[in-house]
Design an enzyme around this catalytic site. Sequence first.
Site, PDB file in Angstrom:
ATOM      1  N   ASP A   1       4.294  -4.857  -1.751  1.00 36.33           N
ATOM      2  CA  ASP A   1       3.457  -4.061  -2.647  1.00 36.33           C
ATOM      3  C   ASP A   1       3.845  -4.252  -4.124  1.00 36.33           C
ATOM      4  OD1 ASP A   1       2.564  -2.895  -0.183  1.00 36.33           O
ATOM      5  OD2 ASP A   1       4.221  -1.464  -0.296  1.00 36.33           O
TER       6      ASP A   1
ATOM      7  N   GLU B   1      -7.172   0.884   0.696  1.00 39.58           N
ATOM      8  CA  GLU B   1      -5.929   1.278   0.030  1.00 39.58           C
ATOM      9  C   GLU B   1      -5.635   0.273  -1.088  1.00 39.58           C
ATOM     10  OE1 GLU B   1      -2.856   1.174   2.997  1.00 39.58           O
ATOM     11  OE2 GLU B   1      -3.046  -0.983   3.344  1.00 39.58           O
TER      12      GLU B   1
END
Length: 336
Positions: free
Chosen positions: A29, A237
């Site tokens: 991420d 997301e």
Amino acid sequence: MKKILALSLLSLTALGQSKPLVSHMFTADPSAHLFQGQIYIYPSHDIDAGVKEDDLGSHFAMNDYHVLSQKTPASPVVDHGVALKLEDVAWASKMLWAPDAAESKGNYYLYFPAKDKEGVFRIGVASSSKPEGPFKAEKEYMKGSFSIDPCVFKDKDGTSYLYFGGIWGGQLQRWKSGTYGATDESQPANGQPALMAKVARLDANMKQMAEAPRNVQILDEQGKILLSEDHDRRFFEAAFVHQYQGKYYFSYSTGDTHNIAYATGTSPYGPFTYQGVILKPVKGWTNHHSIVEQNGKWYLYYHDVEISGKTHLRNIKVTELKYRPDGSIETIDAYK
């Protein structure tokens, strides 16, 4: 102590040839930003906590953050060590998932999701005088915050906006009614608008939302909101926002179809019109990214599971991102 790692000496001359930027720990991420003339990367720090894998992401049991930096995307990576630990966040119980960072008036802010003592995902903020930290967390989570994957975009006028949201383990579906439904895992019915990311302007101190969160609308080419069944295009997301040639680019993961897609608009609030895919699916279930510009070139930071082969033990990478003359983004296949 800082660790200087020589693992990032890679060629960016061809898309998709990237190697893991670090291998001494698992990272995912990656949120990359240009601060003080160099690139700072704010990733998740994956660990193998021995938690059984499930659809709610319980096996992503991370408990601290490291900050990494590079002079350029082809330079060695510096690991600045632990920037924030779970035990130093008074309101949090577990799961330090994907963070982001922002700068304002010479101070630096780390935004992060974690589950509170009741198991509800909230978003916290921590601050530092240095981009690498260490960061000191506020005693409480941000008022009115929920779900995961915070992203902060600073507009040219200095106004900052917080984007957030994630379906399934990120609990966004539990907030459909405006209040938390602990057992409500349902998606909107087919023909209904898809669940949407949220956006709110931040106040001047960068620690609270200055307004109630709004829906981030993603429209199709006819100007209609994307529907719940449109898994190839709808938001799941990993929101990220950047600006290019006067337009706002809202990019995100489609989750169960594993693309990084993007949409464009003329306001940081949206609406945004779907444009296409930036990054095709990578190895591992998740796909999460950031986009940064340095010296006139643009770069995509992302992750896959090249090192471990396990979906919860990921490694970050970087490759060049290219725009066409009309402002559209060339689709990247990480393995060609």
